[in-house]
Scaffold this active site. Structure first.
Site, PDB file in Angstrom:
ATOM      1  N   ASP A 168      20.460   8.730  10.265  1.00 34.58           N
ATOM      2  CA  ASP A 168      21.738   8.238  10.783  1.00 34.58           C
ATOM      3  C   ASP A 168      21.745   7.863  12.265  1.00 34.58           C
ATOM      4  O   ASP A 168      22.328   6.878  12.663  1.00 34.58           O
ATOM      5  CB  ASP A 168      22.830   9.291  10.563  1.00 34.58           C
ATOM      6  CG  ASP A 168      22.863   9.815   9.132  1.00 34.58           C
ATOM      7  OD1 ASP A 168      21.905   9.578   8.379  1.00 34.58           O
ATOM      8  OD2 ASP A 168      23.860  10.454   8.778  1.00 34.58           O
ATOM      9  N   TYR A 359      19.455  15.000  16.761  1.00 37.11           N
ATOM     10  CA  TYR A 359      19.463  14.372  15.451  1.00 37.11           C
ATOM     11  C   TYR A 359      18.711  13.025  15.385  1.00 37.11           C
ATOM     12  O   TYR A 359      19.140  12.033  15.998  1.00 37.11           O
ATOM     13  CB  TYR A 359      20.964  14.113  15.260  1.00 37.11           C
ATOM     14  CG  TYR A 359      21.497  13.971  13.888  1.00 37.11           C
ATOM     15  CD1 TYR A 359      21.268  14.918  12.921  1.00 37.11           C
ATOM     16  CD2 TYR A 359      22.299  12.869  13.589  1.00 37.11           C
ATOM     17  CE1 TYR A 359      21.840  14.766  11.681  1.00 37.11           C
ATOM     18  CE2 TYR A 359      22.876  12.716  12.350  1.00 37.11           C
ATOM     19  CZ  TYR A 359      22.634  13.675  11.407  1.00 37.11           C
ATOM     20  OH  TYR A 359      23.207  13.524  10.191  1.00 37.11           O
ATOM     21  N   TRP A 360      17.602  12.984  14.693  1.00 39.30           N
ATOM     22  CA  TRP A 360      16.823  11.755  14.440  1.00 39.30           C
ATOM     23  C   TRP A 360      16.297  11.066  15.700  1.00 39.30           C
ATOM     24  O   TRP A 360      15.887   9.915  15.656  1.00 39.30           O
ATOM     25  CB  TRP A 360      17.625  10.737  13.609  1.00 39.30           C
ATOM     26  CG  TRP A 360      17.903  11.206  12.207  1.00 39.30           C
ATOM     27  CD1 TRP A 360      19.124  11.526  11.673  1.00 39.30           C
ATOM     28  CD2 TRP A 360      16.944  11.441  11.158  1.00 39.30           C
ATOM     29  NE1 TRP A 360      18.996  11.940  10.361  1.00 39.30           N
ATOM     30  CE2 TRP A 360      17.662  11.892  10.020  1.00 39.30           C
ATOM     31  CE3 TRP A 360      15.557  11.320  11.059  1.00 39.30           C
ATOM     32  CZ2 TRP A 360      17.044  12.221   8.815  1.00 39.30           C
ATOM     33  CZ3 TRP A 360      14.936  11.641   9.846  1.00 39.30           C
ATOM     34  CH2 TRP A 360      15.686  12.077   8.757  1.00 39.30           C
ATOM     35  N   GLU A 403      17.812  22.238   9.055  1.00 36.03           N
ATOM     36  CA  GLU A 403      17.983  20.805   8.827  1.00 36.03           C
ATOM     37  C   GLU A 403      16.867  20.027   9.534  1.00 36.03           C
ATOM     38  O   GLU A 403      16.307  19.091   8.997  1.00 36.03           O
ATOM     39  CB  GLU A 403      19.360  20.389   9.362  1.00 36.03           C
ATOM     40  CG  GLU A 403      19.769  18.979   9.033  1.00 36.03           C
ATOM     41  CD  GLU A 403      21.174  18.644   9.545  1.00 36.03           C
ATOM     42  OE1 GLU A 403      21.822  19.527  10.160  1.00 36.03           O
ATOM     43  OE2 GLU A 403      21.625  17.516   9.329  1.00 36.03           O
TER      44      GLU A 403
HETATM   45  C1  GLC Z   1      22.516  13.872   7.469  1.00 37.37           C
HETATM   46  C2  GLC Z   1      21.196  13.138   7.325  1.00 37.37           C
HETATM   47  C3  GLC Z   1      21.127  12.490   5.953  1.00 37.37           C
HETATM   48  C4  GLC Z   1      21.357  13.546   4.896  1.00 37.37           C
HETATM   49  C5  GLC Z   1      22.665  14.330   5.147  1.00 37.37           C
HETATM   50  C6  GLC Z   1      22.807  15.528   4.235  1.00 37.37           C
HETATM   51  O1  GLC Z   1      23.588  13.012   7.445  1.00 37.37           O
HETATM   52  O2  GLC Z   1      21.022  12.192   8.341  1.00 37.37           O
HETATM   53  O3  GLC Z   1      19.896  11.864   5.755  1.00 37.37           O
HETATM   54  O4  GLC Z   1      21.380  12.984   3.639  1.00 37.37           O
HETATM   55  O5  GLC Z   1      22.662  14.804   6.447  1.00 37.37           O
HETATM   56  O6  GLC Z   1      21.709  16.378   4.390  1.00 37.37           O
END
Ligand code: GLC
Length: 432
Positions: A168, A359-360, A403
């Site tokens: 994301d 995040y990412w 996560e």
């Molecule tokens: C976040 C991640 C996505 C994932 C979701 C649920 O939004 O970026 O890839 O599917 O979390 O884990």
């Protein structure tokens, strides 16, 4: 790798999946993500299938129950309400679309891992009747991706929202997002920063654009041709399309299994194979880059998604070798270095927007590690695959089921008690 080194992980992983089990689906994380996410569920089904096949098939059926009438399988299916997750089901306003299903879902999609997971499950424990049951839904989803989302007849699916990429907040999307002026953004209250430190989540300016895009889609009633021509965000993602290519190939295998024709799937595969390197390979830097279909330009950001074509098996071994020699092993990019000890950082350390915990923007994600373990094995890099698998299991064993992880010290970030690493610990330990 000695299996015993991680032997208590399997019972711990099963316990996480049990705790996140909401009956007919599994929550990705207990608080932050209380609904059903598309590619999470596909991977969770793979993990569950190792010890509870009926429950794994229920997971898949629940996901498919959210399928839209035009074929899209959405990124979130809301079986349970209420929760403090934003966007809540009503925010999407999907009922205004003639394609919406009877149950509450989001209005966008996510990486199509499902057909591949079903093929893998079937290879371990034959489920031919189940394949017969779900094949039409899978075929319709893939057809939708190759038609409703093919903006330029290249064979590649376009994404209209960063959330569709599954990565994301990736810096790959920053320039495209910056070109968007969010106007009349509807009022919203983020839920994500309630459960997780704001420094590990997207910036507010990006979030505003995420919401603005949803507003554009709902105002256009999710009409695919309109969104293809109007969405301010329109990209071809190398990760999504690598997953799609492999999933098409797996769908083809499922078709053969139940005596269905394959000509249509063959044509998708041929087109993607013919265009992949022309569209995504950068001959100067020897990297695969995403493509902005709105501006018709390459997105020259060096992220670990450059290795995704290994998972697809779509590139020639010479280019795979260039990726490994020049980037994977380079301490300034993805190799080990003084500050980074765990692979695989999701963004090259050489990028100015690299951040270890956001995040990412740099952290390690186990789901991505696992895809690349598969890709490395496919191209014969067994030692590298073993190393990446070992890093993944070490992170989970030392820090817990998170996560994502800080690649410097391996500490966990984002949501704890996460389902993906649980399902994948089982997978990585059972199929060495
Ligand atoms: C976040 C991640 C996505 C994932 C979701 C649920 O939004 O970026 O890839 O599917 O979390 O884990």
């Amino acid at each position: 790798m000695a299996k015993s080194e991680f032997s208590d992980l399997i019972p711990r992983a099963k316990e996480i999946l049990r705790r996140n089990d909401a009956g007919v689906f599994t929550k990705p994380g207990p608080r932050q993500y209380p609904h059903q996410w598309n590619w999470d569920s596909a991977v969770i089904a793979l993990g569950l299938a190792q010890y509870d096949l009926p429950r794994a098939l229920t997971e898949i059926r629940s996901l498919i129950s959210g399928q839209w009438r035009d074929g899209m399988i959405p990124h979130v299916v809301y079986h349970l309400t209420p929760s403090d997750y934003f966007p809540d089901p009503t925010f999407w306003q999907i009922k205004n679309s003639p394609h919406a299903p009877p149950i509450a879902t989001s209005g966008i999609t996510q990486p199509p891992l499902l057909a591949s997971m079903i093929r893998t499950i079937h290879a371990r424990t034959p489920i031919s009747d189940f394949i017969r049951e779900v094949y039409p839904a899978l075929l319709r989803w893939h057809r939708w991706l190759h038609t409703a989302r093919d903006a330029d007849q290249s064979g590649f699916a376009c994404l209209i929202h960063p959330w569709e990429s599954g990565t994301d907040d990736s810096p790959r999307w920053l320039e495209a997002l910056a070109a968007i002026t969010p106007i009349d953004v509807p009022p919203f209250r983020r839920g994500d920063t309630t459960h997780v430190a704001a420094a590990e989540r997207p910036h507010h300016t990006d979030y505003e654009r995420f919401v603005h895009l949803i507003d554009v889609f709902r105002r256009n009633r999710y009409d695919p041709p309109t969104l293809l021509s109007q969405s301010p965000f329109l990209v071809q993602d190398i990760l999504f399309n690598s997953i799609l290519y492999r999933a098409d190939d797996d769908l083809r295998a499922l078709a053969l299994e139940i005596d269905q024709p394959t000509a249509e799937i063959d044509s998708w595969l041929d087109k993607m194979r013919a265009n992949f390197d022309i569209r995504f390979w950068d001959e100067q830097q020897h990297l695969y880059f995403d493509y902005d279909a709105r501006t018709q330009t390459s997105i020259p950001v060096n992220t670990a998604m450059t290795f995704a074509p290994l998972y697809a098996g779509i590139i020639d071994p010479h280019r795979a070798q260039l990726l490994i020699d020049e980037h994977w092993s380079n301490p300034a990019e993805y190799g080990r270095s003084g500050r980074v000890h765990y692979a695989l950082t999701t963004v090259s350390k050489s990028e100015s927007m690299w951040e270890a915990r956001r995040y990412w923007r740099g952290p390690v994600w186990i789901v991505y590690n696992w895809l690349i373990v598969e890709g490395l094995k496919r191209y014969g890099y067994h030692d590298l695959a073993d190393g990446l698998r070992h890093d993944s299991l070490t992170l989970i064993a030392r820090s817990g089921f998170y996560e994502y992880y800080d690649p410097r010290d391996g500490s966990g970030c984002g949501s704890p008690d996460f389902s993906w690493p649980a399902a994948l610990a089982i997978e990585l330990l059972s199929h060495v």
